[in-house]
Design an enzyme around this catalytic site. Sequence first.
Site, short mmCIF file in Angstrom:
data_model
loop_
_atom_site.label_atom_id
_atom_site.label_comp_id
_atom_site.label_asym_id
_atom_site.label_seq_id
_atom_site.Cartn_x
_atom_site.Cartn_y
_atom_site.Cartn_z
N ARG A 87 0.85 -1.19 0.00
CA ARG A 87 0.00 0.00 0.00
C ARG A 87 0.89 1.25 0.00
O ARG A 87 1.96 1.25 0.63
CB ARG A 87 -0.85 -0.03 1.27
CG ARG A 87 -1.80 1.12 1.47
CD ARG A 87 -3.00 0.99 0.61
NE ARG A 87 -4.09 1.85 1.04
CZ ARG A 87 -5.10 2.19 0.25
NH1 ARG A 87 -5.17 1.76 -1.00
NH2 ARG A 87 -6.07 2.95 0.71
N THR B 151 -4.00 -0.66 -7.25
CA THR B 151 -4.77 0.51 -7.66
C THR B 151 -3.95 1.79 -7.75
O THR B 151 -2.89 1.89 -7.12
CB THR B 151 -5.92 0.73 -6.63
OG1 THR B 151 -6.79 1.75 -7.10
CG2 THR B 151 -5.40 1.13 -5.26
N THR C 261 -9.69 0.57 -10.00
CA THR C 261 -8.78 -0.36 -9.32
C THR C 261 -8.83 -1.63 -10.14
O THR C 261 -9.74 -1.78 -10.96
CB THR C 261 -9.31 -0.62 -7.88
OG1 THR C 261 -9.10 0.54 -7.10
CG2 THR C 261 -8.64 -1.79 -7.18
N ASN D 24 -6.02 4.30 -7.11
CA ASN D 24 -7.19 4.84 -6.42
C ASN D 24 -8.23 5.23 -7.46
O ASN D 24 -8.96 4.39 -7.95
CB ASN D 24 -6.84 6.01 -5.50
CG ASN D 24 -8.04 6.38 -4.62
OD1 ASN D 24 -8.96 5.57 -4.48
ND2 ASN D 24 -8.06 7.56 -4.04
N ASP E 225 -7.61 8.56 0.26
CA ASP E 225 -8.22 7.53 1.11
C ASP E 225 -8.06 7.87 2.60
O ASP E 225 -8.65 7.22 3.46
CB ASP E 225 -7.62 6.15 0.82
CG ASP E 225 -8.34 5.46 -0.35
OD1 ASP E 225 -9.35 5.99 -0.83
OD2 ASP E 225 -7.86 4.39 -0.78
N SER F 284 -7.88 1.09 3.38
CA SER F 284 -8.34 0.57 2.08
C SER F 284 -9.55 -0.33 2.27
O SER F 284 -9.84 -0.78 3.39
CB SER F 284 -7.20 -0.23 1.45
OG SER F 284 -7.65 -0.89 0.28
N GLY G 281 -13.96 0.27 -4.59
CA GLY G 281 -14.03 0.98 -3.31
C GLY G 281 -14.73 0.10 -2.28
O GLY G 281 -14.47 -1.10 -2.21
O1 DON Z 1 -8.00 1.18 -1.39
C1 DON Z 1 -9.17 1.44 -1.60
O2 DON Z 1 -10.09 0.96 -0.98
C2 DON Z 1 -9.49 2.37 -2.74
N1 DON Z 1 -8.37 3.19 -3.07
C3 DON Z 1 -9.93 1.53 -3.89
C4 DON Z 1 -10.52 2.38 -4.95
C5 DON Z 1 -11.34 1.57 -5.85
O3 DON Z 1 -11.47 0.38 -5.75
C6 DON Z 1 -12.02 2.28 -6.89
N2 DON Z 1 -12.61 1.30 -7.78
N3 DON Z 1 -13.33 1.05 -8.54
#
Ligand code: DON
Length: 575
Positions: A99, A403, A385, A405, A427, A456, A478
């Site tokens: 991360r 990702t 992502t 993000n 985030d 995350s 997300g």
């Molecule tokens: O780490 C996380 O939870 C977010 N940065 C993920 C973002 C994400 O999955 C957006 N997707 N479609």
Amino acid sequence: MVKRLHGYICLLALFTCAAPALGAGFHPVHAKKAMVVSVHEVASRVGAGIMKAGGNAVDAAVATGFALAVVHPAAGNLGGGGFMLFRKANGEAHFLDFREKAPEAATANMYLDANGNVIPGMSTIGYKAIGVPGSVAGFVYAEKKWGKLTLAQVMAPAIRLARDGVVLTHAEAQMMRDPLLAKFPETYRIFQRNGKLYEQGELFKQPELARTLERIAKNPDTFYRGAMARQLAADIQRGGGIITAKDLADYKVVDRRPLRGTYRGYEIISAPPPSSGGAVLIEILNILEGYDMASFGRNSAEAIHLTAEAERRAFYDRAEFMGDPDFSNVPIAQLTDKKYAAEWRESIDPDHATPSNELKRPSFDGLDRLAALHKPYIGPEPDHTTHYSVVDPEGNAVSVTYTLNDSFGSRVTATGLGFLLNDEMDDFASKPGVPNMYGLIQGKANAIGPGHRPLSAMTPTMVTRDGKLYMVLGSPGGPTIITTVLNTLMNVIDYRVDIQRAVDSARFHHQWMPDELRVEAWQLSPDTMKMLEKMGYKLRHTGSWGDGECIMIDPKTGERLGASDSRNNGKAVGY
Ligand code: DON
């Protein structure tokens, strides 16, 4: 939905040592030995080809990860971060945390103006939004520690793809029209050809990225401690960012213990903090284990109601308690305790939705007292992502979610290096109590601090039965990542559908706040939705979301069954 055939004929010639197993679409792809499932056919072929050439699941995962950074630049990356869940055939499991981290100069107030208000866009677009990237460190670590091949071998396909180009599909060409990409000259030049926008069918070559990949393959240390680190840090600082060469030199991956839970006799192996994914998933499953979900019927109003109520409660806890475990005390043992779930279950009304603002957390092991120390965060998360799953002939398995993000991250491309940089700083809580660009209100446990990792929701997961691998799961989206994984898992375990139908099945999502049930309305019957409304749900009808790229092992035959989400253009490739 019938998947479009990709036009990668020349590249297929390069990577077809793994012949495509037939059956994509409504049925899983069957293969006897090995399988890679990702959002991009070429990347899946790269991974399968690496295993055919003698590599193991980690070699394939690293090769696929580097390939996705080339062919799927909106999310595949060198300039972002993520998680790799690796389970050896003998049962030993690792959760590699690569991360992004906040730079040393980061402060809790860095996105606030003189009046203490959040400066719009500052944590999402441009140089100040960038967290110290972890993907390269993660892949290099995994390859050195667990791979059988060399880094140069597993990076070779990505280098070729960047140098020789990939033929763009319609969806990819459209994605590269994102107007925010035009804000940064290097990004505008590479991804939008200075205004001569790419069309489907065109060859997209990335010579700078090819050179960067070659340099990393030759000397991986260059990205964090060598000439490339200095070049990257200088470029970010020229743009007004705060990442230094020392931040890059200090970056470290963490080999964590995966989180474990059980559900109806299956073992769940999933993401520990700094992801909330595994804990929330296990908490929801613990609550639902007390009901005979199969008896309600898949996608019935009753099943959706109970699932949504369990989600509401687990997301409430997520909001309250979760952040970087290296800097705050995340009460994982309590949250994933089956007795705690049983107390939550008591509060669920079988016929009515519980309004989120009326939830009362059961008093359990001091959780209620701990809660008083935290402030919750609310709202939907951003939208890009990527996830991929790998199983090799020995039965080793890898589940990776990584990702930038947001789609294309901060939209900043490192000058001369050809790769995009993340906006993972978003985030974090820009200001406790104030929603960020995606409506997130975040609490103290997830405040910005030097060297901290932002919370995350990414949930690379595996399911085993009697010590044997059963499923490899994951998705982007997300917070909906967690419920997409949950939904896929329950479709197989409770509702007994095959992995492809499980992935393609209707999605629904509740995350406590906003107090609404998000549904893929096109997949549910209007009668079911009416019943849910009568129970007190506010439904938010949306299009589709997520991208399940999953594998199941047939317990009888040992066959690898690959399921790529029919919502997108991914592919399961096995042999
Ligand atoms: O780490 C996380 O939870 C977010 N940065 C993920 C973002 C994400 O999955 C957006 N997707 N479609």
